[in-house]
Design a protein around this motif. Sequence first.
Motif, PDB file in Angstrom:
ATOM      1  N   ASP A   1       0.829  -1.209   0.000  1.00  0.00           N
ATOM      2  CA  ASP A   1       0.000   0.000   0.000  1.00  0.00           C
ATOM      3  C   ASP A   1       0.866   1.262   0.000  1.00  0.00           C
ATOM      4  O   ASP A   1       2.024   1.235   0.423  1.00  0.00           O
ATOM      5  CB  ASP A   1      -0.902   0.022   1.239  1.00  0.00           C
ATOM      6  CG  ASP A   1      -1.941  -1.099   1.180  1.00  0.00           C
ATOM      7  OD1 ASP A   1      -2.146  -1.680   0.097  1.00  0.00           O
ATOM      8  OD2 ASP A   1      -2.541  -1.374   2.228  1.00  0.00           O
TER       9      ASP A   1
ATOM     10  N   THR B   1      -1.342   0.351   6.573  1.00  0.00           N
ATOM     11  CA  THR B   1      -2.486   0.282   7.498  1.00  0.00           C
ATOM     12  C   THR B   1      -2.748  -1.178   7.877  1.00  0.00           C
ATOM     13  O   THR B   1      -2.705  -1.538   9.043  1.00  0.00           O
ATOM     14  CB  THR B   1      -3.758   0.899   6.872  1.00  0.00           C
ATOM     15  OG1 THR B   1      -4.021   0.264   5.621  1.00  0.00           O
ATOM     16  CG2 THR B   1      -3.624   2.392   6.668  1.00  0.00           C
TER      17      THR B   1
ATOM     18  N   GLY C   1      -7.160  -3.303  18.106  1.00  0.00           N
ATOM     19  CA  GLY C   1      -5.798  -3.096  18.616  1.00  0.00           C
ATOM     20  C   GLY C   1      -5.498  -3.805  19.923  1.00  0.00           C
ATOM     21  O   GLY C   1      -4.534  -3.466  20.602  1.00  0.00           O
ATOM     22  N   LEU C   2      -6.310  -4.810  20.255  1.00  0.00           N
ATOM     23  CA  LEU C   2      -6.150  -5.451  21.570  1.00  0.00           C
ATOM     24  C   LEU C   2      -5.375  -6.763  21.466  1.00  0.00           C
ATOM     25  O   LEU C   2      -5.741  -7.651  20.696  1.00  0.00           O
ATOM     26  CB  LEU C   2      -7.511  -5.707  22.208  1.00  0.00           C
ATOM     27  CG  LEU C   2      -8.353  -4.439  22.402  1.00  0.00           C
ATOM     28  CD1 LEU C   2      -9.656  -4.765  23.110  1.00  0.00           C
ATOM     29  CD2 LEU C   2      -7.579  -3.375  23.170  1.00  0.00           C
TER      30      LEU C   2
ATOM     31  N   CYS D   1     -14.620  -7.731   6.244  1.00  0.00           N
ATOM     32  CA  CYS D   1     -14.349  -6.433   6.868  1.00  0.00           C
ATOM     33  C   CYS D   1     -12.888  -6.289   7.265  1.00  0.00           C
ATOM     34  O   CYS D   1     -12.550  -5.508   8.150  1.00  0.00           O
ATOM     35  CB  CYS D   1     -15.270  -6.226   8.066  1.00  0.00           C
ATOM     36  SG  CYS D   1     -16.991  -6.085   7.560  1.00  0.00           S
TER      37      CYS D   1
ATOM     38  N   TRP E   1       3.485 -18.495  -2.117  1.00  0.00           N
ATOM     39  CA  TRP E   1       4.938 -18.722  -2.065  1.00  0.00           C
ATOM     40  C   TRP E   1       5.253 -19.978  -1.251  1.00  0.00           C
ATOM     41  O   TRP E   1       6.085 -20.781  -1.639  1.00  0.00           O
ATOM     42  CB  TRP E   1       5.653 -17.521  -1.441  1.00  0.00           C
ATOM     43  CG  TRP E   1       5.567 -16.263  -2.244  1.00  0.00           C
ATOM     44  CD1 TRP E   1       5.728 -16.144  -3.605  1.00  0.00           C
ATOM     45  CD2 TRP E   1       5.316 -14.937  -1.746  1.00  0.00           C
ATOM     46  NE1 TRP E   1       5.594 -14.828  -3.966  1.00  0.00           N
ATOM     47  CE2 TRP E   1       5.348 -14.058  -2.864  1.00  0.00           C
ATOM     48  CE3 TRP E   1       5.083 -14.402  -0.487  1.00  0.00           C
ATOM     49  CZ2 TRP E   1       5.138 -12.681  -2.735  1.00  0.00           C
ATOM     50  CZ3 TRP E   1       4.881 -13.033  -0.350  1.00  0.00           C
ATOM     51  CH2 TRP E   1       4.903 -12.191  -1.466  1.00  0.00           C
TER      52      TRP E   1
ATOM     53  N   GLN F   1     -17.538  -2.708  14.254  1.00  0.00           N
ATOM     54  CA  GLN F   1     -18.093  -3.682  15.182  1.00  0.00           C
ATOM     55  C   GLN F   1     -18.680  -3.028  16.428  1.00  0.00           C
ATOM     56  O   GLN F   1     -18.223  -1.982  16.882  1.00  0.00           O
ATOM     57  CB  GLN F   1     -17.025  -4.683  15.594  1.00  0.00           C
ATOM     58  CG  GLN F   1     -15.789  -4.061  16.201  1.00  0.00           C
ATOM     59  CD  GLN F   1     -14.774  -5.113  16.600  1.00  0.00           C
ATOM     60  OE1 GLN F   1     -15.037  -5.963  17.436  1.00  0.00           O
ATOM     61  NE2 GLN F   1     -13.594  -5.045  16.006  1.00  0.00           N
TER      62      GLN F   1
ATOM     63  N   LEU G   1     -13.389 -11.380   9.300  1.00  0.00           N
ATOM     64  CA  LEU G   1     -12.390 -10.338   9.574  1.00  0.00           C
ATOM     65  C   LEU G   1     -10.994 -10.692   9.067  1.00  0.00           C
ATOM     66  O   LEU G   1     -10.309  -9.869   8.493  1.00  0.00           O
ATOM     67  CB  LEU G   1     -12.322 -10.028  11.071  1.00  0.00           C
ATOM     68  CG  LEU G   1     -13.627  -9.583  11.732  1.00  0.00           C
ATOM     69  CD1 LEU G   1     -13.355  -9.021  13.112  1.00  0.00           C
ATOM     70  CD2 LEU G   1     -14.373  -8.563  10.898  1.00  0.00           C
TER      71      LEU G   1
ATOM     72  N   GLY H   1      -1.040 -13.190  10.162  1.00  0.00           N
ATOM     73  CA  GLY H   1      -1.962 -13.946   9.321  1.00  0.00           C
ATOM     74  C   GLY H   1      -1.287 -14.821   8.276  1.00  0.00           C
ATOM     75  O   GLY H   1      -1.945 -15.653   7.649  1.00  0.00           O
TER      76      GLY H   1
ATOM     77  N   ASN I   1      -6.458 -13.657  19.134  1.00  0.00           N
ATOM     78  CA  ASN I   1      -5.512 -14.557  18.458  1.00  0.00           C
ATOM     79  C   ASN I   1      -4.845 -13.906  17.256  1.00  0.00           C
ATOM     80  O   ASN I   1      -3.730 -14.259  16.895  1.00  0.00           O
ATOM     81  CB  ASN I   1      -6.228 -15.839  17.997  1.00  0.00           C
ATOM     82  CG  ASN I   1      -6.266 -16.900  19.084  1.00  0.00           C
ATOM     83  OD1 ASN I   1      -5.812 -16.661  20.198  1.00  0.00           O
ATOM     84  ND2 ASN I   1      -6.810 -18.058  18.771  1.00  0.00           N
TER      85      ASN I   1
END
Length: 468
Positions: free
Chosen positions: A46, A50, A58-59, A225, A237, A264, A396, A426, A443
Motif C-alpha cells: 500500500d 495500514t 488493537g487489543l 471487513c 509462495w 463492530q 475479519l 496472518g 488470536n
Amino acid sequence: MAVRPASEASFEFSVPVVVIGAGACGLTAALSLREQGLEVLVLERDSRPTGSTSLSAGLIPAAGTRFQREKGIEDSPELFAADLAAKAHGENDPVVVRAVAEASGPTIDWLADNQGLDLHLVEGFTYPGHSRLRMHGPKTQTGADLESMLLAAADRAGIDILTGASVEDLYADEGGRVVAIGARRPDGTTDVVGCEAVILACCGYGGNADLVRRHIPEMEAAAFCGHTSNTGDALAWGEALGAGLADLGSYQGHGSFCLPQGLQVTWAVMMLGGVQVNLEGRRFADETRGYSEQAEDVLRQPEGVAWDIYDARCEVPALAFHDYQEVKRLGGIREADTVEQLAKVTGLPADALARTFAEVASYAAGHGRDPLGRDFTATPPLAPPYRAARVTGALLHTQGGLTIDGEARVLRRDGTLLPNLFAGGGAARGFSGPSGWGYLSGNGLLSAVVLGRIAGLSAASLVTAATR
Ligand SMILES: Cc1cc2nc3c(=O)[nH]c(=O)nc-3n(C[C@H](O)[C@H](O)[C@H](O)COP(=O)(O)OP(=O)(O)OC[C@H]3O[C@@H](n4cnc5c(N)ncnc54)[C@H](O)[C@@H]3O)c2cc1C
C-alpha cells in the motif's frame, strides 16, 4: 505470485533481512531485528501502511505483563496456553501455543518500555474463553493507533519502509533458500533486492474471494471487513517452496458487525448480559461462546441479520472503543426506555421480544435453564434504558497459513525447516484450530505481535550466526 530460480535474480542492492508487509507483524519483527543491530527493509504494497491491524480494536492478549501485576492480576503463560488450547479444542500446535504464551507478557512489556508504545490493560469485562483480564492495547482501543505507534517506533529506530512495493516474486535456490525478492512499483518497474532471510508478514487470504470460497465456504457470502490487500501471497509462495500449510478453514469471524457503518459493536455488551435476537425476536445461540462462531449463526438467521439487545450498564465499557463511539455517532445504536419502545425502534415483534426478555430474566433469577446453554446468573438482568444495534456476521481475517515451529521458522511439509524463511501474523498457521469456532479473542494480534517479535529474533540469530 511466484517462486523463481535463484539464478534469475539480478540485484545491486541487498539487505540482511527483508520483511514483507508493514502491519503489526512486520513492524514488530523489524523492531526486533533493529534492536539486534541488523539492517532490515520492510516492503509494503500500500502507499500508506495500514493493514488489518488498523481496522482492528488493537487489543493484544498477554500473560504476566507488568500492567497485570500493577492491577494485582495473577496470570501465567501456562494458564494462557490452557485457554488457547481449550478454545480450539486442543486442535492447535501445542509447541507454538506454548511459545507465544510464554513470549506474550515480555513482548507487551518490551513494546511499552523499550519501544515507547502507550498501552493499557482493558478492564471491566473478560472476553469469551479468557480466564483473566489480559487484553492490552492503545488507550483509544483502536488498531489505527496501534499501527501509528508501531510506525512511530519504527521511525525512531531508523527502519526503512518502502511503500508502494508489492512483492510478487521470491527467488530461491533448489534447497528452498530465498536469495532475493522482486517488488513491483507503482510505475510498473520491478525492484529486485537480495537478502539473507525473509519474514512473511503479509497476512492471510481474507481479501481473496477465490481462496475464501475454496477454504471457508461457510463465510463466502459474509461481508469481508478486513484489509483487501490480504490476498494470500504467503500461501502461494509457501506452497511453491514446499512449506506445510494448515488449518486453511480457520478464520476470525464476528457476529456483531454494523453495516453500512462497517464497524463492530464490541462483544463486551454480550459478556455483560446483552443478548442477540433474530428478526423474529428470538435468541438463537449462547452468545458467551464467542463472537467468531456467532458470525455463522447470525448469517443463518432470516436476512442474515440480528439485533444486539443490551442496556446502558453493558454500554459503559463499549464506550471506551473508538469503533463503538463511531457507530453511535453514525446513528447505529437505538435507545428505548421500555421493551415496547424497543420493539418499535427496532421493528421487532413486540410479543416475541417481551417473551425473550421474560425468559432471560427468569434464567438470571435462577428459574429454569437456558436451552441454548448460557448461564445468565453471573450478570445482572437487563434494565432500562435499553440499547439495540442491527448487526450481521462478518469475516475479519483468516487464521490458516504456513506451518512454523516455536521460533517462527517455516516448516516444510515433512516437518523439516526451510533454510531462511520465517512467518507470523496472518501469514502463519494460527492458534484457532480448523474452523471459526476456535478463535480466542486476540488470536490475530497475538500471532502478529508476538510471532512478529519471535520471527525478528530468530531471523537475527540466523543472520548473525552466518556472518560469524
Ligand atoms: C475489524 C477487525 C477487528 C479486529 N480486531 C482484533 C483485535 O482487537 N485483536 C486481535 O488480536 N485481532 C483483531 N483483528 C485481527 C488482526 O487485525 C489481524 O490478525 C492482524 O492485524 C494481522 O496482522 P498482520 O501484520 O499479520 O497483517 P496486516 O496488518 O494485514 O498487515 C499485512 C500487510 O502486508 C501487506 N501486504 C500483503 N501482501 C503484500 C505483498 N505481496 N507485498 C507487500 N506487502 C503486502 C498488506 O498491504 C498489509 O499492510 C481484527 C481484524 C479486523 C479486520
